[in-house]
Scaffold this motif. Structure first.
Motif: not given
Length: 344
Positions: A269-271, A282-289, A314-317, A337-343
């Motif tokens: 689910p997270f890859v 990196t901006r497409t995963v910002r704030g997401t897992n 997030t995914k890193g911690a 954990l169903d966050e959408i990245a900020l853009f």
């Protein structure tokens, strides 16, 4: 509902835990501790949590601080979780350490890299390394989970399909990774000052980063034998994110690496494996897992280049810690954990 306690809630990983857990539908936060901020309202320190978290920081050594907690998550600097874990486990509380106290199996290696004596070496062998894409079944049963580091998460997920299938020369593995400044924590460090870090990129710890043995250990476990691995981290002027560029030599250049990655991560689910030719940002995963991955084959070579991007907080911690919490508690892995990245 599961009651969760947090040790050390004033750093970036602690605040990220609060952000995620405060909206988790199956979790209540029972306590959050800080020696320096004991007695202070959490929302006073983190105004973004106003209306979301009405807790007050308490002293971690206080009587009954974690009474009634099912799980305690430690978001402290290295060397702290190992002083709390034995007592918490003895009381029947499950523990997730977001720092490095239980990640490295060889105690002597850990003590060499982290510069301190391990307080409870007997628990290291029991700790489950919390990379769900590798150890999901063991995490579900674990009392003690060692949450992976940020660089190790991006690098191991990037190499995983190649190494576990024996498709690459294990003496050829290299990683060049960049991280935002939040990876250094919230303390005051001159190199992290805006005037020092802005408009500049630099490598650091080239002779040896403390995540090196963690990554090498993980890759060796995937391969079933030791590996030779070169790792060079870089600091870039952004706040959140890690982008890792990984290099290896294929044993058989005819292998369809795109299909390999798509198949390996199809049910994760997270890859997210990008289409051929993709470039994760990196901006497409910002704030997401999420970990976003792309695979490339430089023309005319037997090499493979893998690009891996995560949010280090997030995914890193903390996001990965919540993913592990979900597994340990029998929840859907994606809960909270169903966050959408900020853009943008």
């Amino acid at each position: 509902m599961v009651k969760v306690g947090i040790i050390g809630g004033t750093g970036y990983t602690g605040s990220e835990l609060l952000r995620l857990l405060s909206r988790h539908p199956r979790v209540t936060i029972g306590a959050i501790t800080s020696r320096a901020e004991a007695g202070r309202n959490v929302a006073d320190l983190f105004p973004s949590l106003r209306g979301r978290c009405d807790l007050t920081f308490t002293d971690p050594e206080g009587e009954g601080v974690f009474a009634g907690c099912d799980v305690v998550m430690s978001a402290t600097p290295n060397g702290i979780a190992m002083t709390h874990a034995p007592r918490l486990l003895a009381e029947g509380v499950r523990v997730i350490d977001i720092a490095a106290d239980f990640r490295i199996r060889d105690i002597a290696v850990w003590e060499q890299w982290y510069g301190m004596k391990h307080a409870c070496p007997g628990l290291v062998a029991e700790a489950v390394y919390g990379l769900p894409e590798r150890h999901r079944a063991a995490i579900r049963k674990a009392r003690l989970v060692a949450n992976p580091g940020c660089y190790p998460t991006a690098v191991q997920l990037g190499f995983l399909p190649l190494v576990e299938n024996g498709l690459v020369d294990l003496s050829s593995l290299m990683a060049s990774a960049v991280s935002g400044t939040s990876g250094a924590g919230r303390g005051a460090h001159v190199p992290m000052l805006f005037a020092e870090a802005a408009e500049s990129v630099k490598a650091y710890a080239v002779g040896g980063h403390r995540h090196q043995p963690e990554i090498a250990q993980g890759l060796a476990q995937m391969a079933g034998q030791p590996v030779e691995f070169v790792f060079v981290p870089h600091l870039v002027p952004m706040i959140r994110g890690i982008h890792a560029t990984l290099y290896a030599r294929l044993k058989d250049p005819s292998v369809d690496v795109q299909a390999l990655y798509e198949t390996r991560y199809r049910d994760e689910p997270f890859v997210d494996v990008l289409p051929a030719g993709g470039h994760p940002e990196t901006r497409t995963v910002r704030g997401t897992n999420l970990c976003r991955i792309a695979v490339h084959r430089p023309k005319g070579t037997d090499k493979v280049v893998v690009l891996s991007a995560i949010d280090n907080l997030t995914k890193g911690a903390s996001g990965q810690a919540v993913q592990n919490l979900n597994l340990m508690c029998g929840f859907a892995e994606t809960e909270g954990l169903d966050e959408i990245a900020l853009f943008p």
